[in-house]
Design an enzyme around this catalytic site. Structure first.
Site, PDB file in Angstrom:
ATOM      1  N   HIS A  28      -4.395   1.738   7.261  1.00 27.03           N
ATOM      2  CA  HIS A  28      -3.035   2.293   7.321  1.00 27.03           C
ATOM      3  C   HIS A  28      -2.887   3.455   6.325  1.00 27.03           C
ATOM      4  O   HIS A  28      -2.350   4.510   6.662  1.00 27.03           O
ATOM      5  CB  HIS A  28      -2.033   1.169   7.018  1.00 27.03           C
ATOM      6  N   GLU A  29      -3.390   3.263   5.109  1.00 29.98           N
ATOM      7  CA  GLU A  29      -3.235   4.293   4.073  1.00 29.98           C
ATOM      8  C   GLU A  29      -4.121   5.507   4.336  1.00 29.98           C
ATOM      9  O   GLU A  29      -3.704   6.639   4.110  1.00 29.98           O
ATOM     10  CB  GLU A  29      -3.505   3.720   2.679  1.00 29.98           C
ATOM     11  N   GLY A  70       0.829  -1.192   0.000  1.00 23.40           N
ATOM     12  CA  GLY A  70       0.000   0.000   0.000  1.00 23.40           C
ATOM     13  C   GLY A  70       0.864   1.243   0.000  1.00 23.40           C
ATOM     14  O   GLY A  70       2.009   1.209   0.472  1.00 23.40           O
ATOM     15  N   CYS A  79       5.724  -0.165   7.209  1.00 24.89           N
ATOM     16  CA  CYS A  79       5.405   0.982   6.355  1.00 24.89           C
ATOM     17  C   CYS A  79       6.607   1.274   5.469  1.00 24.89           C
ATOM     18  O   CYS A  79       7.741   1.291   5.948  1.00 24.89           O
ATOM     19  CB  CYS A  79       5.087   2.189   7.239  1.00 24.89           C
ATOM     20  N   LEU A  80       6.368   1.507   4.182  1.00 19.34           N
ATOM     21  CA  LEU A  80       7.469   1.775   3.248  1.00 19.34           C
ATOM     22  C   LEU A  80       8.279   3.010   3.654  1.00 19.34           C
ATOM     23  O   LEU A  80       9.457   3.100   3.323  1.00 19.34           O
ATOM     24  CB  LEU A  80       6.939   1.957   1.824  1.00 19.34           C
ATOM     25  N   GLN A  97       3.140   9.945   0.625  1.00 21.28           N
ATOM     26  CA  GLN A  97       4.409   9.208   0.734  1.00 21.28           C
ATOM     27  C   GLN A  97       5.314   9.389  -0.492  1.00 21.28           C
ATOM     28  O   GLN A  97       6.479   9.027  -0.459  1.00 21.28           O
ATOM     29  CB  GLN A  97       4.137   7.714   0.907  1.00 21.28           C
ATOM     30  N   HIS A 109      -2.407   7.641   6.679  1.00 20.53           N
ATOM     31  CA  HIS A 109      -1.387   8.487   6.039  1.00 20.53           C
ATOM     32  C   HIS A 109      -2.007   9.786   5.537  1.00 20.53           C
ATOM     33  O   HIS A 109      -1.458  10.866   5.720  1.00 20.53           O
ATOM     34  CB  HIS A 109      -0.763   7.776   4.827  1.00 20.53           C
TER      35      HIS A 109
HETATM   36 ZN   LIG Z   1       2.742   3.523   5.503  1.00 21.47          ZN
END
Ligand SMILES: [Zn+2]
Length: 165
Positions: free
Chosen positions: A130-131, A43, A88-89, A48, A134
């Site tokens: 989660h997204e 995701g 998380c990326l 991001q 963000h």
């Molecule tokens: Zn994330």
């Protein structure tokens, strides 16, 4: 467009709604899907990659046919609770146990500009939550238990140092 890491300030800014789905939205979505796949993520949210608007891409399997693109996603109901390991990326090498709703109902606009509602469960529900976090400038580390947060202090400090360099 490139993946941004903690503590980039754009991650702490609430993303703005997308007024209309345009060619630009489709271009951004395609770029985001590529960045997510390259980084083996499931995701990714607009902020991001430095795009401060409400768009997220999700793909749990890495197969093209499972690409999901949600414009202006809004969780309209949530039920149950599940605690799972999450990463998380934007936070390489950090994962922690986080409680999320097991099931959510999400309203969003697709790339054709159509408003849809979908139900998601388990990992998909987790990714959506989660997204959407963000987009609201909520980072997953803020949902870690104090003990886990303490355990990651050194890694967070390293990321902060790397960012200033
Ligand atoms: Zn994330």
């Amino acid at each position: 467009m490139k993946l941004l890491f903690y503590p980039h300030p754009i991650l702490k800014q609430k993303a703005a709604p997308i007024k209309e789905v345009t060619e630009e939205t489709r271009r951004v979505a395609a770029a985001m899907l590529e960045i997510m796949a390259q980084n083996k993520g499931i995701g990714l949210a607009g902020n991001q990659v430095g795009y401060p608007f409400r768009i997220v891409v999700i793909n749990l399997t890495g197969e093209k046919k499972n690409d999901l693109i949600l414009v202006n996603p809004r969780i309209i109901s949530a039920e149950g609770e599940e605690i799972c390991e999450e990463g998380c990326l934007s936070f390489p090498e950090i994962t922690g146990k986080i409680a999320r709703a097991k099931k959510v109902c999400v309203q969003f606009t697709d790339l054709a500009g159509k408003q849809l509602t979908a139900e998601a469960e388990d990992l998909l529900a987790r990714a959506v939550q989660h997204e959407v976090d963000h987009l609201d400038a909520v980072l997953f580390i803020s949902r870690l238990s104090p003990a886990e947060k303490q355990a990651f202090r050194t890694k967070l400090k390293q990321l902060e140092k790397k960012y200033t360099e």
